[in-house]
Design an enzyme around this catalytic site. Sequence first.
Site, PDB file in Angstrom:
ATOM      1  N   HIS A   1       0.918  -1.092   0.002  1.00 30.19           N
ATOM      2  CA  HIS A   1      -0.037   0.089  -0.063  1.00 30.19           C
ATOM      3  C   HIS A   1       0.893   1.173   0.003  1.00 30.19           C
ATOM      4  O   HIS A   1       1.831   1.297   0.550  1.00 30.19           O
ATOM      5  CB  HIS A   1      -0.992   0.100   1.268  1.00 30.19           C
TER       6      HIS A   1
ATOM      7  N   LYS B   1       5.576   6.110   7.636  1.00 36.71           N
ATOM      8  CA  LYS B   1       5.179   4.943   8.575  1.00 36.71           C
ATOM      9  C   LYS B   1       6.251   4.616   9.660  1.00 36.71           C
ATOM     10  O   LYS B   1       7.392   4.253   9.266  1.00 36.71           O
ATOM     11  CB  LYS B   1       4.460   3.921   7.827  1.00 36.71           C
TER      12      LYS B   1
ATOM     13  N   ASP C   1      -6.767  -6.054  -1.722  1.00 33.86           N
ATOM     14  CA  ASP C   1      -5.426  -6.211  -2.212  1.00 33.86           C
ATOM     15  C   ASP C   1      -5.271  -7.430  -3.313  1.00 33.86           C
ATOM     16  O   ASP C   1      -4.144  -7.358  -4.007  1.00 33.86           O
ATOM     17  CB  ASP C   1      -4.523  -6.805  -0.795  1.00 33.86           C
TER      18      ASP C   1
END
Length: 185
Positions: free
Chosen positions: A54, A64, A162
Amino acid sequence: MSVIVVTPQRFEDTRGWFSESWNKARVEKIGIGLDFCQDNHSYSARRGTLRGLHFQTPPHAQAKLVRCLRGRIFDVAVDIRPASPTFKHWVGIELSAVEGNQLFIPAGYAHGFVTLEDDCEVAYKVDRYYAPKADGGIIWNDSDLAIDWPVEEPAVLLSAKDAALPLSRDVAYAFEYDGQPLNAL
């Protein structure tokens, strides 16, 4: 900025251990000077659950800081900055609750992980809020990326979203290269 492994210090005694999982001043010293604005937490019941790959497109691109709260995962970052000499290269590392290690993934990288045992929990901080219209991804088993996932394909459990992600060659990339290629972990 490149991908960085962060391992907070643990203080152990007969009761167990204590650790500062996030300390802004400490991580700024190793080059992570971001203001995280959202914490995400996932639970995966089964070994082989794969989430990713992602990313969010600019101007909503996210950095992140990922950690495993329970169990073990194999965490992956893929360089998706077209001007980078490491474009479409990847790095992966096992993150575990026992080790307490974390992976910092800057904006400009796709991210995914697979659980290595049942009952895994993963938490990560992001520096931009989730923006559905900026949501992007790459299929996990793209042969152009050749990620060496530590699970066999029949054992992989994916969400419908996904499973429908495109190949890397079919994605339009809008990420700037900051002069720092992806480094080995």
